[in-house]
Motif scaffolding. Structure first.
Motif, PDB file in Angstrom:
ATOM      1  N   GLY A   1      -4.365  -2.305  -5.041  1.00 41.62           N
ATOM      2  CA  GLY A   1      -3.542  -2.729  -3.912  1.00 41.62           C
ATOM      3  C   GLY A   1      -4.234  -3.772  -3.059  1.00 41.62           C
ATOM      4  N   MET A   2      -5.532  -3.549  -2.790  1.00 42.42           N
ATOM      5  CA  MET A   2      -6.293  -4.516  -2.009  1.00 42.42           C
ATOM      6  C   MET A   2      -6.419  -5.845  -2.755  1.00 42.42           C
ATOM      7  SD  MET A   2      -7.382  -3.616   1.046  1.00 42.42           S
ATOM      8  CE  MET A   2      -5.776  -2.886   1.349  1.00 42.42           C
ATOM      9  N   GLY A   3      -6.552  -5.764  -4.074  1.00 38.66           N
ATOM     10  CA  GLY A   3      -6.643  -6.984  -4.867  1.00 38.66           C
ATOM     11  C   GLY A   3      -5.377  -7.825  -4.751  1.00 38.66           C
ATOM     12  N   LEU A   4      -4.212  -7.169  -4.833  1.00 36.33           N
ATOM     13  CA  LEU A   4      -2.946  -7.878  -4.669  1.00 36.33           C
ATOM     14  C   LEU A   4      -2.831  -8.467  -3.270  1.00 36.33           C
ATOM     15  CD1 LEU A   4      -0.487  -5.395  -6.434  1.00 36.33           C
ATOM     16  CD2 LEU A   4      -1.216  -7.636  -7.279  1.00 36.33           C
TER      17      LEU A   4
ATOM     18  N   MET B   1       0.816  -1.227   0.000  1.00 30.34           N
ATOM     19  CA  MET B   1       0.000   0.000   0.000  1.00 30.34           C
ATOM     20  C   MET B   1       0.843   1.267   0.000  1.00 30.34           C
ATOM     21  SD  MET B   1      -2.962  -1.322  -0.252  1.00 30.34           S
ATOM     22  CE  MET B   1      -4.130   0.004   0.090  1.00 30.34           C
ATOM     23  N   SER B   2       2.068   1.196   0.482  1.00 31.73           N
ATOM     24  CA  SER B   2       2.934   2.379   0.466  1.00 31.73           C
ATOM     25  C   SER B   2       3.419   2.709  -0.941  1.00 31.73           C
ATOM     26  CB  SER B   2       4.131   2.176   1.393  1.00 31.73           C
ATOM     27  OG  SER B   2       4.969   1.131   0.915  1.00 31.73           O
ATOM     28  N   GLN B   3       3.251   1.766  -1.879  1.00 27.82           N
ATOM     29  CA  GLN B   3       3.763   1.953  -3.240  1.00 27.82           C
ATOM     30  C   GLN B   3       2.706   2.435  -4.230  1.00 27.82           C
ATOM     31  OE1 GLN B   3       7.273   1.309  -3.910  1.00 27.82           O
ATOM     32  NE2 GLN B   3       6.919   1.573  -1.729  1.00 27.82           N
ATOM     33  N   LEU B   4       1.449   2.569  -3.792  1.00 29.74           N
ATOM     34  CA  LEU B   4       0.367   2.830  -4.738  1.00 29.74           C
ATOM     35  C   LEU B   4       0.514   4.140  -5.494  1.00 29.74           C
ATOM     36  CD1 LEU B   4      -2.753   1.575  -2.739  1.00 29.74           C
ATOM     37  CD2 LEU B   4      -1.370   0.349  -4.427  1.00 29.74           C
ATOM     38  N   PHE B   5       1.101   5.154  -4.849  1.00 28.40           N
ATOM     39  CA  PHE B   5       1.238   6.462  -5.495  1.00 28.40           C
ATOM     40  C   PHE B   5       2.697   6.926  -5.517  1.00 28.40           C
ATOM     41  CE2 PHE B   5      -3.061   6.208  -3.850  1.00 28.40           C
ATOM     42  CZ  PHE B   5      -3.811   6.576  -4.948  1.00 28.40           C
ATOM     43  N   ALA B   6       3.608   5.964  -5.438  1.00 30.22           N
ATOM     44  CA  ALA B   6       5.024   6.321  -5.381  1.00 30.22           C
ATOM     45  C   ALA B   6       5.473   7.100  -6.615  1.00 30.22           C
ATOM     46  CB  ALA B   6       5.881   5.061  -5.217  1.00 30.22           C
ATOM     47  N   GLU B   7       4.984   6.713  -7.797  1.00 32.57           N
ATOM     48  CA  GLU B   7       5.387   7.395  -9.032  1.00 32.57           C
ATOM     49  C   GLU B   7       4.803   8.806  -9.096  1.00 32.57           C
ATOM     50  OE1 GLU B   7       7.399   6.554 -11.487  1.00 32.57           O
ATOM     51  OE2 GLU B   7       7.967   4.670 -10.531  1.00 32.57           O
ATOM     52  N   GLU B   8       3.516   8.939  -8.797  1.00 35.94           N
ATOM     53  CA  GLU B   8       2.848  10.248  -8.914  1.00 35.94           C
ATOM     54  C   GLU B   8       3.397  11.281  -7.944  1.00 35.94           C
ATOM     55  OE1 GLU B   8      -0.063   7.313 -10.595  1.00 35.94           O
ATOM     56  OE2 GLU B   8       1.357   7.373  -8.926  1.00 35.94           O
ATOM     57  N   LEU B   9       3.948  10.838  -6.817  1.00 38.13           N
ATOM     58  CA  LEU B   9       4.408  11.779  -5.803  1.00 38.13           C
ATOM     59  C   LEU B   9       5.885  12.140  -5.942  1.00 38.13           C
ATOM     60  CD1 LEU B   9       2.510  10.404  -2.682  1.00 38.13           C
ATOM     61  CD2 LEU B   9       1.834  12.193  -4.275  1.00 38.13           C
TER      62      LEU B   9
ATOM     63  N   MET C   1      -0.882   3.915   3.097  1.00 37.80           N
ATOM     64  CA  MET C   1      -1.310   4.740   1.975  1.00 37.80           C
ATOM     65  C   MET C   1      -1.531   6.180   2.414  1.00 37.80           C
ATOM     66  SD  MET C   1      -4.600   4.332  -0.593  1.00 37.80           S
ATOM     67  CE  MET C   1      -5.762   5.051   0.589  1.00 37.80           C
ATOM     68  N   LEU C   2      -2.195   6.354   3.558  1.00 38.60           N
ATOM     69  CA  LEU C   2      -2.454   7.704   4.064  1.00 38.60           C
ATOM     70  C   LEU C   2      -1.154   8.422   4.396  1.00 38.60           C
ATOM     71  CD1 LEU C   2      -4.418   9.896   5.032  1.00 38.60           C
ATOM     72  CD2 LEU C   2      -4.497   8.718   7.252  1.00 38.60           C
ATOM     73  N   ALA C   3      -0.223   7.725   5.042  1.00 35.97           N
ATOM     74  CA  ALA C   3       1.065   8.341   5.388  1.00 35.97           C
ATOM     75  C   ALA C   3       1.850   8.715   4.142  1.00 35.97           C
ATOM     76  CB  ALA C   3       1.869   7.391   6.265  1.00 35.97           C
ATOM     77  N   THR C   4       1.743   7.901   3.097  1.00 30.74           N
ATOM     78  CA  THR C   4       2.401   8.224   1.833  1.00 30.74           C
ATOM     79  C   THR C   4       1.871   9.534   1.270  1.00 30.74           C
ATOM     80  OG1 THR C   4       2.804   5.909   1.261  1.00 30.74           O
ATOM     81  CG2 THR C   4       2.761   7.466  -0.550  1.00 30.74           C
ATOM     82  N   LEU C   5       0.553   9.709   1.310  1.00 27.31           N
ATOM     83  CA  LEU C   5      -0.059  10.928   0.775  1.00 27.31           C
ATOM     84  C   LEU C   5       0.264  12.138   1.647  1.00 27.31           C
ATOM     85  CD1 LEU C   5      -3.534   9.488  -0.283  1.00 27.31           C
ATOM     86  CD2 LEU C   5      -1.587  10.028  -1.760  1.00 27.31           C
ATOM     87  N   ILE C   6       0.227  11.983   2.955  1.00 32.64           N
ATOM     88  CA  ILE C   6       0.532  13.101   3.849  1.00 32.64           C
ATOM     89  C   ILE C   6       1.988  13.516   3.702  1.00 32.64           C
ATOM     90  CG2 ILE C   6       0.774  13.793   6.265  1.00 32.64           C
ATOM     91  CD1 ILE C   6      -1.656  12.077   6.910  1.00 32.64           C
ATOM     92  N   GLY C   7       2.875  12.534   3.672  1.00 28.61           N
ATOM     93  CA  GLY C   7       4.301  12.837   3.576  1.00 28.61           C
ATOM     94  C   GLY C   7       4.784  13.071   2.172  1.00 28.61           C
ATOM     95  N   ARG C   8       3.889  12.846   1.174  1.00 26.92           N
ATOM     96  CA  ARG C   8       4.227  13.012  -0.243  1.00 26.92           C
ATOM     97  C   ARG C   8       5.456  12.179  -0.618  1.00 26.92           C
ATOM     98  NH1 ARG C   8       4.511  19.361  -1.075  1.00 26.92           N
ATOM     99  NH2 ARG C   8       5.569  19.190   0.928  1.00 26.92           N
ATOM    100  N   SER C   9       5.556  11.012   0.012  1.00 28.97           N
ATOM    101  CA  SER C   9       6.706  10.144  -0.235  1.00 28.97           C
ATOM    102  C   SER C   9       6.380   8.734   0.234  1.00 28.97           C
ATOM    103  CB  SER C   9       7.933  10.663   0.512  1.00 28.97           C
ATOM    104  OG  SER C   9       8.955   9.693   0.541  1.00 28.97           O
ATOM    105  N   PHE C  10       6.799   7.734  -0.549  1.00 27.93           N
ATOM    106  CA  PHE C  10       6.564   6.359  -0.123  1.00 27.93           C
ATOM    107  C   PHE C  10       7.388   6.022   1.119  1.00 27.93           C
ATOM    108  CE2 PHE C  10      10.393   5.654  -2.607  1.00 27.93           C
ATOM    109  CZ  PHE C  10      11.032   4.618  -1.942  1.00 27.93           C
ATOM    110  N   ALA C  11       8.468   6.789   1.364  1.00 30.94           N
ATOM    111  CA  ALA C  11       9.273   6.551   2.565  1.00 30.94           C
ATOM    112  C   ALA C  11       8.444   6.806   3.824  1.00 30.94           C
ATOM    113  CB  ALA C  11      10.508   7.441   2.545  1.00 30.94           C
ATOM    114  N   ALA C  12       7.610   7.844   3.782  1.00 31.09           N
ATOM    115  CA  ALA C  12       6.712   8.109   4.905  1.00 31.09           C
ATOM    116  C   ALA C  12       5.690   6.986   5.036  1.00 31.09           C
ATOM    117  CB  ALA C  12       6.005   9.448   4.706  1.00 31.09           C
ATOM    118  N   GLY C  13       5.214   6.491   3.894  1.00 23.46           N
ATOM    119  CA  GLY C  13       4.258   5.397   3.905  1.00 23.46           C
ATOM    120  C   GLY C  13       4.833   4.127   4.497  1.00 23.46           C
ATOM    121  N   LEU C  14       6.118   3.951   4.379  1.00 18.86           N
ATOM    122  CA  LEU C  14       6.780   2.809   5.003  1.00 18.86           C
ATOM    123  C   LEU C  14       7.093   3.083   6.470  1.00 18.86           C
ATOM    124  CD1 LEU C  14       9.414   1.625   2.361  1.00 18.86           C
ATOM    125  CD2 LEU C  14       7.504   0.300   3.239  1.00 18.86           C
TER     126      LEU C  14
END
Length: 218
Positions: A97-100, A63-71, A140-153
């Motif tokens: 992501g949920m499907g995977l 889930m941390s990777q869902l928007f990694a490219e866009e951000l 996923m939420l942390a990724t969006l708030i932090g604008r980075s997949f690193a935050a999502g992790l």
């Protein structure tokens, strides 16, 4: 189909493969615990303990990777200028992501059921999956708030580690790994609250993703 293939390509990363690897390792450990003399006989609570504790890592990685490219800083400005419905894209990626996640979960449980020990699928799922759903949506939420997949992790992994070390001393009734306490009268409340938190994280992510100006700030 072309759209799905494109989105699968966008979220493809080493962490997605790592998530799949963890899911495979879980199944192998459970199926060979007796041969490795880790346990005398594999029982359902052993399977529950492993899935409850380690499957959240699968959810976090995916889930941390869902928007990694866009951000990515060089991409966000272009993406957010495109004419698309924010909620539609977020729900589409979330569903992917949920499907995977569900695919990896169901495949593992079915293999264990057929090869090792009978699994009561619905009851087992209610016991072990809510922590993964909560931490996955938090990622996923942390990724969006932090604008980075690193935050999502980082955020959900820190949460997972704190829960492990504190053994529920901080979160108490909301302890992630409470499913092993089968005589706990608050277990149903615990799992329902984790599911509610998952929904709130999804709604929060949708609200934030609709504020496109947030993602193009320097």
């Amino acid at each position: 189909m072309n759209r799905m293939l494109l989105n699968l390509k966008l979220i493809n990363s080493s962490l997605i493969w790592a998530a799949a690897g963890i899911a495979v390792i879980q199944v192998l450990v459970i199926n060979f615990m007796e041969n490795m003399e880790i346990v005398t006989k594999t029982q359902l609570f052993h399977v529950q303990a492993i899935y409850e504790y380690s499957f959240p890592l699968v959810a976090i990685f995916i889930m941390s990777q869902l928007f990694a490219e866009e951000l990515e800083p060089g991409v966000a400005l272009w993406v957010m200028a495109l004419p698309f419905r924010s909620w539609s894209l977020l729900l589409y990626r979330w569903s992917l992501g949920m499907g995977l996640l569900v695919l990896l979960y169901a495949a593992g449980v079915i293999l264990i059921h057929l090869g090792q020990i009978p699994i009561p699928f619905l009851d087992f799922t209610y016991d072990v999956l809510p922590p993964a759903l909560w931490l996955g949506n938090l990622a996923m939420l942390a990724t969006l708030i932090g604008r980075s997949f690193a935050a999502g992790l980082g955020v959900p992994l820190f949460y997972w580690v704190v829960e492990t070390i504190s053994n529920g001393a901080l979160s108490r009734k909301l302890y992630l790994f409470a499913g092993m306490a089968s005589d706990n009268p608050d277990l149903v409340w615990n799992r329902n609250m984790l599911l509610l938190l998952s929904l709130l994280a999804l709604l929060g992510g949708g609200f934030l993703f609709s504020r496109r100006s947030y993602f193009i700030k320097k």
